[in-house]
Write a protein that holds these residues in place. Structure first.
Motif, PDB file in Angstrom:
ATOM      1  N   LEU A 123     -40.093 -70.583  22.330  1.00 42.35           N
ATOM      2  CA  LEU A 123     -39.059 -69.540  22.248  1.00 42.35           C
ATOM      3  C   LEU A 123     -37.655 -70.116  22.094  1.00 42.35           C
ATOM      4  N   ALA A 124     -37.553 -71.316  21.486  1.00 40.52           N
ATOM      5  CA  ALA A 124     -36.253 -71.974  21.379  1.00 40.52           C
ATOM      6  C   ALA A 124     -35.277 -71.220  20.487  1.00 40.52           C
ATOM      7  N   ASP A 125     -35.781 -70.419  19.552  1.00 42.66           N
ATOM      8  CA  ASP A 125     -34.889 -69.717  18.622  1.00 42.66           C
ATOM      9  C   ASP A 125     -34.478 -68.334  19.117  1.00 42.66           C
ATOM     10  N   GLN A 126     -34.745 -68.019  20.385  1.00 44.69           N
ATOM     11  CA  GLN A 126     -34.466 -66.682  20.884  1.00 44.69           C
ATOM     12  C   GLN A 126     -32.982 -66.346  20.847  1.00 44.69           C
ATOM     13  N   THR A 127     -32.110 -67.311  21.141  1.00 47.52           N
ATOM     14  CA  THR A 127     -30.669 -67.034  21.173  1.00 47.52           C
ATOM     15  C   THR A 127     -30.171 -66.599  19.810  1.00 47.52           C
ATOM     16  N   LEU A 128     -30.671 -67.256  18.767  1.00 51.55           N
ATOM     17  CA  LEU A 128     -30.244 -66.896  17.409  1.00 51.55           C
ATOM     18  C   LEU A 128     -30.559 -65.436  17.109  1.00 51.55           C
ATOM     19  N   PHE A 129     -31.805 -65.030  17.342  1.00 55.20           N
ATOM     20  CA  PHE A 129     -32.178 -63.659  16.996  1.00 55.20           C
ATOM     21  C   PHE A 129     -31.546 -62.643  17.940  1.00 55.20           C
ATOM     22  N   ARG A 130     -31.328 -63.010  19.196  1.00 51.65           N
ATOM     23  CA  ARG A 130     -30.662 -62.086  20.111  1.00 51.65           C
ATOM     24  C   ARG A 130     -29.221 -61.855  19.671  1.00 51.65           C
ATOM     25  N   THR A 131     -28.579 -62.913  19.187  1.00 53.25           N
ATOM     26  CA  THR A 131     -27.209 -62.764  18.682  1.00 53.25           C
ATOM     27  C   THR A 131     -27.183 -61.896  17.444  1.00 53.25           C
ATOM     28  N   GLN A 132     -28.135 -62.112  16.534  1.00 54.45           N
ATOM     29  CA  GLN A 132     -28.183 -61.290  15.321  1.00 54.45           C
ATOM     30  C   GLN A 132     -28.392 -59.820  15.662  1.00 54.45           C
ATOM     31  N   ASN A 133     -29.209 -59.545  16.680  1.00 53.12           N
ATOM     32  CA  ASN A 133     -29.539 -58.172  17.043  1.00 53.12           C
ATOM     33  C   ASN A 133     -28.449 -57.504  17.882  1.00 53.12           C
ATOM     34  N   ASP A 134     -27.553 -58.282  18.435  1.00 55.28           N
ATOM     35  CA  ASP A 134     -26.542 -57.745  19.337  1.00 55.28           C
ATOM     36  C   ASP A 134     -25.628 -56.767  18.604  1.00 55.28           C
ATOM     37  N   SER A 135     -25.278 -55.683  19.302  1.00 55.35           N
ATOM     38  CA  SER A 135     -24.414 -54.671  18.688  1.00 55.35           C
ATOM     39  C   SER A 135     -23.024 -55.212  18.382  1.00 55.35           C
ATOM     40  N   ALA A 136     -22.638 -56.322  19.026  1.00 58.73           N
ATOM     41  CA  ALA A 136     -21.326 -56.909  18.753  1.00 58.73           C
ATOM     42  C   ALA A 136     -21.312 -57.718  17.471  1.00 58.73           C
ATOM     43  N   THR A 137     -22.490 -58.039  16.936  1.00 59.81           N
ATOM     44  CA  THR A 137     -22.594 -58.800  15.689  1.00 59.81           C
ATOM     45  C   THR A 137     -22.584 -57.837  14.508  1.00 59.81           C
ATOM     46  N   ALA A 138     -21.768 -58.147  13.518  1.00 67.91           N
ATOM     47  CA  ALA A 138     -21.663 -57.263  12.353  1.00 67.91           C
ATOM     48  C   ALA A 138     -23.024 -57.110  11.690  1.00 67.91           C
ATOM     49  N   SER A 139     -23.238 -55.931  11.103  1.00 68.30           N
ATOM     50  CA  SER A 139     -24.508 -55.642  10.444  1.00 68.30           C
ATOM     51  C   SER A 139     -24.671 -56.455   9.173  1.00 68.30           C
ATOM     52  N   GLY A 140     -25.932 -56.674   8.836  1.00 73.59           N
ATOM     53  CA  GLY A 140     -26.288 -57.190   7.523  1.00 73.59           C
ATOM     54  C   GLY A 140     -25.754 -58.568   7.225  1.00 73.59           C
ATOM     55  N   PHE A 141     -25.320 -58.758   5.962  1.00 80.58           N
ATOM     56  CA  PHE A 141     -24.909 -60.060   5.466  1.00 80.58           C
ATOM     57  C   PHE A 141     -23.659 -60.567   6.178  1.00 80.58           C
ATOM     58  N   THR A 142     -22.770 -59.637   6.548  1.00 82.89           N
ATOM     59  CA  THR A 142     -21.499 -60.026   7.149  1.00 82.89           C
ATOM     60  C   THR A 142     -21.690 -60.775   8.452  1.00 82.89           C
ATOM     61  N   GLY A 143     -22.759 -60.456   9.192  1.00 82.45           N
ATOM     62  CA  GLY A 143     -22.932 -61.054  10.505  1.00 82.45           C
ATOM     63  C   GLY A 143     -23.496 -62.454  10.506  1.00 82.45           C
ATOM     64  N   PHE A 144     -23.955 -62.959   9.385  1.00 81.56           N
ATOM     65  CA  PHE A 144     -24.652 -64.249   9.372  1.00 81.56           C
ATOM     66  C   PHE A 144     -23.835 -65.411   9.934  1.00 81.56           C
ATOM     67  N   PRO A 145     -22.560 -65.554   9.603  1.00 79.93           N
ATOM     68  CA  PRO A 145     -21.820 -66.705  10.159  1.00 79.93           C
ATOM     69  C   PRO A 145     -21.828 -66.749  11.681  1.00 79.93           C
ATOM     70  N   THR A 146     -22.058 -65.602  12.328  1.00 76.09           N
ATOM     71  CA  THR A 146     -22.038 -65.538  13.784  1.00 76.09           C
ATOM     72  C   THR A 146     -23.151 -66.354  14.416  1.00 76.09           C
ATOM     73  N   PHE A 147     -24.305 -66.431  13.761  1.00 75.85           N
ATOM     74  CA  PHE A 147     -25.451 -67.090  14.405  1.00 75.85           C
ATOM     75  C   PHE A 147     -26.018 -68.262  13.612  1.00 75.85           C
ATOM     76  N   VAL A 148     -25.378 -68.637  12.487  1.00 79.41           N
ATOM     77  CA  VAL A 148     -25.842 -69.815  11.743  1.00 79.41           C
ATOM     78  C   VAL A 148     -24.690 -70.804  11.540  1.00 79.41           C
ATOM     79  N   GLY A 149     -23.851 -70.920  12.537  1.00 82.26           N
ATOM     80  CA  GLY A 149     -22.820 -71.948  12.502  1.00 82.26           C
ATOM     81  C   GLY A 149     -21.750 -71.727  11.469  1.00 82.26           C
ATOM     82  N   GLY A 150     -21.429 -70.477  11.177  1.00 81.63           N
ATOM     83  CA  GLY A 150     -20.338 -70.176  10.257  1.00 81.63           C
ATOM     84  C   GLY A 150     -20.721 -70.095   8.800  1.00 81.63           C
TER      85      GLY A 150
END
Length: 860
Positions: free
Chosen positions: A705-732
């Motif tokens: 379950l090492a990748d759980q933080t990445l997907f939890r960040t992507q799913n978080d309501s504070a993370t922008a939807s769709g393509f815009t949110g990618f820099p938030t969880f893949v190092g910019g």
């Protein structure tokens, strides 16, 4: 006499016969003579006759006969039975009397009887040039009618010229023509036209023309590679040509001989435009400026290295692949796209081999995919697998439509109507929890764009089982016709409690609890379509008061297909288990997106829901002796003896392998959008892409379950939807940056090399080779240029990859080929080439819009 009256007369005759009388004759058959006929000319005629016979087979007289042709374009017939051929083909000649019809078959096949010249004879032209008038012949049959479709052969028999088309079919006028280019001979030249044994000859006279340089363009050259071509001239006094440079310079390394040979090894790249001069034996001269492009040297890639170019940067020079030491390459055309509604883009890759021998290459360990033995599966399980794949396809398309409907609904709902969570999801003291009601009256949305009660179907449902996470209900009406077994209910409850809920909590931050009951509600109802596995409706998160969403159930609801659950009873399918977790993830993410809007694009929403089902399956599989979570899964993990070892715990992974095979082997394929073919669904593409993201950026192989933080960040309501949110969880990095890395990772799969970011938790070239259906030729990632028995492999997904001479699917050889196709949004076309070690290499050109990426990787 009508057929009815004839029958009446016949009946009356029978009665009369019973009284001792003789029945009257009744027309029973019509015999047409001749029964068959063949015509060799249009306009040819033949007399046909018809004999009408009664019920006793005796000829009848005085009966009127009418004639007709089934195709007047082939033959006409008069009222007297005279048939006239009107065109090539077959037809039926019909004679009808007293409602009874007989027929004869006729064939019209014109036979050429004459050929004549109608244009282009006795011309005079410049030697070496096309004549201004095309030689034309007319072919006729014995009655002088033009023959259509006759094959006329044109052949130069004197003077050394050429024809544009050697074999031509005559048209509607019986004529055929070609373009005749005279040879370099001054004087008489001859062309023969022949149809069958008939022939005619055309003559022409070649004259000396004005001296000129006839070469109009030069092939590109390449730095460090030998180059040779011969300049051509025409006209003048024919006393021999002498070549020189009138102005400008040749590329360094090239020389021009007096005989017109341009040769050497270019040492400098660039564009050069020298003016060439030709002189004839009489002192006449002519000049022409010609552009010669010297391209960069052959691409020198170390083993495992790659280069990434924009299609526009490939330009006129293309990419040159050296063949030294039998090098092998993969070239991937990739279309980065954030347009989820984009359609396919046409692309083409062409290859020209340079001095490559036709000798077959030995099988390459790097690029030859050894055929795995076919795995056996019990027939019940095989049917269940096929049914599961079909349901998954139907469900994903239903979900896409549902999300679009919900978006239209949410645009009208008051935001304050969204219910707030009442407490944590898990009931704190399970031993003393407040039991869910034994019965509930629940609504099922019929029209997802409306919250009106008139657009929902109300159902009384009875509780089948529950635990601290979920209560499972079934409608009373369905309970009497297709009851869900207690064993299946308990299996779902246990799977979600032990494996599903931990994933939903750790990977996606848990789910909301808008009614404070601490559980998810599952409703098995016939209102879920027969081919749909399950769904979640966002309207249930809203207040059901008037003016908000009266049809809402004010709870976290999953609507389920009872048949999907019941399939577990006979072991034919365990699709319900991973699907349950997939839908629970929708409960989590949809609530977060409703609160912030907009929804994720479908390939993200569905792809990450597939991640949820996958990770729950990995936990269950590991707990029952399967590979540890984070460990690389191989084909052998699914195999016991020669059988597929499918269990409730690993079934979810098995289905994801099937969807990957459907998706990636299809052409075109996409990531960010579903294409027209059912195989290109976003379950396969969305999951595979997000699996790459979890592996490459979540370090999924490091531990369970090492990748759980990445997907939890992507799913978080504070993370922008769709393509815009990618820099938030893949190092910019942007989505398109990650998508390009995904394409690179696919390019290297199945080879000994690997890029810095790649798949780490699945050995896809073996793990995706599990099926008889689908079973695309070759292995993951299914390059489009693979060969079977030296020919392109079958494209059907049902075709076996063992149909080769040595049980191996090979890469395409260096040579002259074109590979046109299409790219979907975010899609890939992977080409695979290997040299047999002879010649200098191969020139690769790409025709594609700007923005298409060209990934060139050396893999051997």
């Amino acid at each position: 006499m009508t057929r009815f009256l004839a029958a009446f007369v016949l009946a009356a005759g029978v009665l009369a016969a019973c009284d001792g009388g003789t029945p009257p004759p009744v027309a029973t058959t019509v015999v047409v003579t001749p029964g068959t006929a063949a015509f060799a000319s249009v306009g040819q005629t033949e007399q046909f006759s018809a004999e009408v016979r009664d019920q006793n087979g005796s000829p009848m007289t005085g009966v009127t006969v009418s004639w007709a042709s089934s195709d007047i374009g082939v033959a006409n017939v008069t009222s007297a039975g005279v048939v006239t051929a009107s065109g090539n083909g077959t037809a039926q000649i019909r004679a009808t009397a007293e409602g009874i019809t007989g027929s004869a078959s006729i064939t019209v096949d014109q036979v050429p009887e004459s050929i004549s010249k109608t244009a282009g004879d006795a011309q005079t032209g410049e030697a070496g040039d096309p004549l201004p008038i095309s030689p034309t012949v007319e072919v006729k049959d014995a009655l002088g009618a033009p023959v259509v479709g006759a094959s006329v052969t044109f052949e130069v028999v004197g003077g050394g010229g050429t024809v544009a088309t050697q074999t031509v079919l005559t048209g509607a006028t019986g004529r055929a023509s070609t373009t005749w280019t005279l040879g370099g001979t001054v004087g008489a030249q001859t062309l023969r036209a022949r149809v069958g044994t008939l022939e005619v000859e055309f003559t022409a006279t070649g004259q000396v023309g004005i001296l000129s340089v006839s070469t109009t363009a030069l092939d590109r050259a390449r730095q460090t590679l030998p180059y040779t071509t011969s300049l051509q001239a025409k006209g003048g006094n024919g006393g021999g040509y002498t070549w020189s440079i009138a102005s400008g310079t040749l590329p360094p390394g090239l020389t021009l001989t007096q005989g017109g040979a341009l040769a050497g090894t270019p040492t400098t790249a660039g564009t050069f435009t020298p003016t060439f001069r030709v002189q004839d034996g009489g002192g006449g001269s002519a000049t022409r400026a010609l552009t010669l492009t010297v391209c960069e040297p052959p691409l020198q890639l170390a083993l495992g290295a790659n280069t990434i170019l924009d299609a526009s940067a490939v330009g006129t020079c293309g990419v040159y692949l050296p063949s030294a030491n039998g090098a092998a390459y993969r070239i991937t055309l990739h279309r980065p796209s954030t347009d989820v509604n984009a359609t396919s883009t046409s692309v083409s890759l062409t290859m020209e081999g340079d001095g490559v021998s036709a000798t077959a290459a030995a099988a390459s360990p790097a690029l030859a995919a050894a055929a795995e033995p076919a795995l056996q599966a019990p027939s019940t399980l095989q049917r269940g697998i096929e049914r599961s794949v079909a349901r998954a396809e139907a469900t994903e398309r239903f979900h896409e439509a549902l999300r679009a409907d919900e978006a239209r609904l949410l645009a009208r709902l008051p935001r304050e109507g969204l219910l707030a969570p009442q407490g944590p999801r898990l009931r704190a003291a399970y031993a003393a929890f407040q039991a869910a009601p034994d019965t509930l009256v629940l609504n099922v949305p019929v029209d997802a764009t409306s919250c009106d009660l008139s657009t929902a179907r109300s159902n009384t449902a009875v509780k089948l089982g529950e635990n601290q996470h979920v209560a499972i209900y079934q409608t009373v009406s369905q309970r009497t016709t297709a009851p869900i077994s207690t064993a299946s209910v308990n299996m779902m409850l246990d799977f979600y409690e032990n494996y599903g809920d931990p994933v939903i909590q750790q990977y996606f931050g848990g789910t909301s609890d808008v009614n404070g009951d601490g559980i998810l509600t599952v409703l098995a109802t016939p209102d879920v379509g027969a081919q749909i596995a399950a769904f979640v409706w966002s309207g249930d998160f809203f207040d059901n008061s008037p003016g908000v969403c009266p049809a809402s159930n004010e709870r976290e609801m999953i609507y389920f297909n009872a048949d999907v659950i019941n399939d577990m009873d006979d072991g034919s399918s365990y699709q319900a288990l991973a699907t349950f977790v997939h839908e629970a993830k929708h409960v989590s993410s949809l609530y977060k997106r409703v609160a912030t809007q907009p929804f994720h694009p479908s390939f993200i929403e569905e792809g990450t829901a597939e991640i949820a089902g996958e990770m729950a399956t990995r936990l269950a599989w590991a707990a029952t002796g399967g590979p540890a979570v984070g460990e690389k899964v191989t084909r052998q993990d699914f195999v016991s003896g020669n059988q597929i070892d499918v269990t409730p715990e690993n079934y979810g992974i098995f289905l994801r392998m099937a969807r990957v095979a459907w998706y990636l082997s299809s052409q075109p394929n996409g990531v960010s959008a579903s294409l027209t073919s059912q195989q290109n669904g976003i379950y396969g593409s969305g999951w595979l892409f997000h699996r790459f993201v979890g592996d490459a950026y979540g370090n999924a192989a490091a531990s369970a379950l090492a990748d759980q933080t990445l997907f939890r960040t992507q799913n978080d309501s504070a993370t922008a939807s769709g393509f815009t949110g990618f820099p938030t969880f893949v190092g910019g990095k942007s989505y398109t940056d990650v998508l390009l890395e995904y394409a690179v990772a696919l390019t290297y799969e199945g080879t000994p090399q690997a890029p810095a970011r790649t798949f780490t938790t699945y050995d896809f070239p073996t793990a995706a080779e599990l099926f008889r259906n689908p079973d695309p030729a070759g292995t993951f990632p299914w390059p489009v240029t693979k060969t079977c028995n030296g020919l392109p492999c079958p494209t059907s997904l049902d075709s076996s990859n063992t149909d080769t001479d040595d049980g191996v699917v090979h890469a395409a050889q260096f040579g002259d080929h074109a590979y046109p196709g299409a790219l979907g949004p975010g899609g890939v076309r992977i080409h695979e080439f290997e040299s047999n070690g002879t010649g200098t290499g191969a020139q690769v050109d790409v025709t594609a819009p700007s923005g298409i990426k060209v990934i060139v990787a050396r893999v051997r």
